[in-house]
Design a protein around this motif. Structure first.
Motif: not given
Length: 142
Positions: A50, A54, A57, A77-78, A80-81, A90-91, A94-95, A98
């Motif tokens: 994880y 990160l 990202a 993640w936010d 990356l989006a 991708q976000a 992987f989110k 979490s």
């Protein structure tokens, strides 16, 4: 005009250096994750993978317009989006992990399915490989 160009060029060089730093850390963390997985320590493998995701990202974000924004989301993640459509996918991917990572790291979930962790490590490997390719890096075979 000349100073604006020089400032933008320096920023680009700094962003690429930051991306390289993130990618280097991601490779180390993913290798450590694979070692933990082989040793049967699924919780550590999940956490390390994880963390590698990160950093990966962060590498994508570092060379994007998102990095220059004054007001941006706090979560990786936010952010990356906001990079592009690929970043949105991708976000989301992987989110979704979490919550599992949080439950495992807090001790709320002690048994982690090794199959899920192995699949997650492979997803992170694919993510890292794709970002390496964007950066012009060639990944070593793991």
């Amino acid at each position: 005009l000349h100073t604006a160009y020089r400032r933008q060029r320096q920023m680009c060089i700094r962003d690429r250096a930051k991306r390289a730093e993130f990618l280097g850390k991601a490779h180390v963390l993913l290798t450590q994750s694979q070692v933990a997985l082989r040793a049967g320590d699924e919780a550590s493998a999940l956490e390390l993978a994880y963390q590698a995701a990160l950093r990966t990202a962060g590498a994508r974000i570092a060379v994007s317009a998102v990095a220059q924004r004054k007001r941006k989301p706090h979560g990786a993640w936010d952010q990356l989006a906001l990079v592009d459509e690929t970043g949105v996918e991708q976000a989301a991917d992987f989110k979704a992990f979490s919550r599992l990572r949080s439950r495992v790291s807090s001790g709320m979930e002690v048994e982690v399915d090794p199959v899920i962790v192995r699949e997650f490590v492979q997803r992170v490997r694919g993510f890292l490989d794709s970002v390496d390719a964007e950066a012009g890096w060639v990944s070593e075979v793991a």
